[in-house]
Design a protein around this motif. Structure first.
Motif, PDB file in Angstrom:
ATOM      1  N   THR A 153      89.702  98.650  94.573  1.00 13.66           N
ATOM      2  CA  THR A 153      89.958  97.414  93.625  1.00 13.66           C
ATOM      3  C   THR A 153      90.394  98.020  91.928  1.00 13.66           C
ATOM      4  OG1 THR A 153      88.535  96.019  94.638  1.00 13.66           O
ATOM      5  CG2 THR A 153      89.062  95.430  92.479  1.00 13.66           C
ATOM      6  N   SER A 177      93.909  99.809  91.895  1.00 17.77           N
ATOM      7  CA  SER A 177      95.161  98.680  92.006  1.00 17.77           C
ATOM      8  C   SER A 177      94.994  97.781  91.183  1.00 17.77           C
ATOM      9  CB  SER A 177      94.920  98.115  93.560  1.00 17.77           C
ATOM     10  OG  SER A 177      93.891  97.273  93.293  1.00 17.77           O
ATOM     11  N   GLY A 193      93.136  95.812  90.233  1.00 13.70           N
ATOM     12  CA  GLY A 193      92.580  94.346  90.481  1.00 13.70           C
ATOM     13  C   GLY A 193      93.613  93.691  91.755  1.00 13.70           C
ATOM     14  N   LEU A 194      94.772  94.071  92.008  1.00 15.48           N
ATOM     15  CA  LEU A 194      95.552  93.235  92.731  1.00 15.48           C
ATOM     16  C   LEU A 194      95.277  93.437  94.030  1.00 15.48           C
ATOM     17  CD1 LEU A 194      99.004  94.634  91.269  1.00 15.48           C
ATOM     18  CD2 LEU A 194      97.993  92.459  90.814  1.00 15.48           C
ATOM     19  N   LEU A 195      94.604  94.492  94.611  1.00 20.50           N
ATOM     20  CA  LEU A 195      94.224  94.447  95.863  1.00 20.50           C
ATOM     21  C   LEU A 195      92.676  94.298  96.027  1.00 20.50           C
ATOM     22  CD1 LEU A 195      96.046  97.729  97.289  1.00 20.50           C
ATOM     23  CD2 LEU A 195      96.605  95.442  97.464  1.00 20.50           C
ATOM     24  N   THR A 218      96.110  89.116 100.345  1.00 21.10           N
ATOM     25  CA  THR A 218      96.484  89.325  99.190  1.00 21.10           C
ATOM     26  C   THR A 218      97.324  88.316  98.681  1.00 21.10           C
ATOM     27  OG1 THR A 218      96.841  91.857  99.883  1.00 21.10           O
ATOM     28  CG2 THR A 218      97.991  90.840  98.103  1.00 21.10           C
ATOM     29  N   TYR A 273      94.496  85.525  97.544  1.00 18.33           N
ATOM     30  CA  TYR A 273      93.653  86.191  96.235  1.00 18.33           C
ATOM     31  C   TYR A 273      94.818  85.999  94.960  1.00 18.33           C
ATOM     32  CZ  TYR A 273      91.787  89.468  92.962  1.00 18.33           C
ATOM     33  OH  TYR A 273      91.210  90.100  92.026  1.00 18.33           O
ATOM     34  N   LEU A 274      95.939  86.686  95.114  1.00 16.52           N
ATOM     35  CA  LEU A 274      96.892  86.437  93.871  1.00 16.52           C
ATOM     36  C   LEU A 274      97.287  85.023  93.437  1.00 16.52           C
ATOM     37  CD1 LEU A 274      99.277  89.402  94.706  1.00 16.52           C
ATOM     38  CD2 LEU A 274      97.376  89.231  92.919  1.00 16.52           C
ATOM     39  N   THR A 275      97.296  84.094  94.610  1.00 16.05           N
ATOM     40  CA  THR A 275      97.702  82.705  94.443  1.00 16.05           C
ATOM     41  C   THR A 275      96.353  82.086  93.268  1.00 16.05           C
ATOM     42  OG1 THR A 275      98.858  82.324  96.175  1.00 16.05           O
ATOM     43  CG2 THR A 275      97.952  80.344  95.113  1.00 16.05           C
ATOM     44  N   ILE A 331      93.937  83.640  91.852  1.00 16.77           N
ATOM     45  CA  ILE A 331      93.852  84.228  90.567  1.00 16.77           C
ATOM     46  C   ILE A 331      94.970  84.035  89.515  1.00 16.77           C
ATOM     47  CG2 ILE A 331      94.140  86.618  89.506  1.00 16.77           C
ATOM     48  CD1 ILE A 331      91.386  86.045  91.059  1.00 16.77           C
ATOM     49  N   ILE A 332      96.128  83.870  89.749  1.00 18.41           N
ATOM     50  CA  ILE A 332      97.136  83.322  88.839  1.00 18.41           C
ATOM     51  C   ILE A 332      96.860  81.863  88.408  1.00 18.41           C
ATOM     52  CG2 ILE A 332      99.602  82.740  88.861  1.00 18.41           C
ATOM     53  CD1 ILE A 332     100.260  85.204  90.429  1.00 18.41           C
ATOM     54  N   SER A 376      93.941  81.940  85.930  1.00 13.09           N
ATOM     55  CA  SER A 376      94.379  82.661  84.901  1.00 13.09           C
ATOM     56  C   SER A 376      94.902  81.387  84.049  1.00 13.09           C
ATOM     57  CB  SER A 376      95.241  83.714  84.958  1.00 13.09           C
ATOM     58  OG  SER A 376      94.830  84.867  85.663  1.00 13.09           O
TER      59      SER A 376
END
Length: 166
Positions: free
Chosen positions: A31, A34, A36-38, A77, A80-82, A84-85, A88
């Motif tokens: 974590t 990366s 936080g991206l992974l 991934t 998680y990115l969806t 987190i975006i 944010s």
């Protein structure tokens, strides 16, 4: 049974603690390096490895961690990115309404509700990814439904998580 035997409680609990420490360090470094991206896939692999190797006593913890890391990389991934975006954007919009950059003040409760709902979904997202074979859309839907169905527990766990962060 003797206390310090290879099958004794000291050896058994010592190996569980050692496995947890190793998995925590691997999760932390993946974590951290990366940026936080992974973090999503590392957390999913951590949940899977802890459950199956430490609690279930089936297999090597490192082997399970990296096997889960490879097997669920794309779904975890992307999910998680969806989240987190979206989280944010919701926090940023709530901040803009609070500071007066956006002058539509009735939107502040909406953005705060969206932020809380996304935090609730994050509570169940990684365990569900670790223990099921759901796809991207299904795991988000199921996390949302479980968070709503178990609302008192979800609020308590989210409060403890936020209390640990701050």
């Amino acid at each position: 049974m003797k206390l310090f035997d290879l099958d004794g409680p000291v050896q058994r609990y010592g190996s569980i603690i050692f496995d947890l420490m190793v998995l925590t360090f691997i999760w932390f470094f993946i974590t951290l390096f990366s940026f936080g991206l992974l973090g999503g896939i590392a957390t999913t692999a951590f949940y899977h490895a802890v459950y199956h190797s430490v609690l279930d006593s089936s297999g090597s913890s490192l082997g399970l961690f990296f096997k889960t890391f490879r097997r669920k990389f794309i779904v975890a991934t992307a999910t998680y990115l969806t989240v987190i975006i979206a989280l944010s954007i919701s926090i940023l919009c709530a901040y803009w309404v609070y500071t007066g950059i956006i002058t539509i003040f009735w939107l502040l409760p909406v953005y705060l509700f969206l932020t809380l709902e996304l935090l609730f979904v994050l509570t169940y997202l990684f365990p569900m990814l670790a223990h099921t074979s759901y796809k991207y859309k299904d795991v988000l839907k199921m996390s949302f439904l479980v968070a709503g169905r178990h609302l008192p527990t979800t609020i308590l766990v989210s409060a403890l998580t936020l209390g640990g962060i701050f």
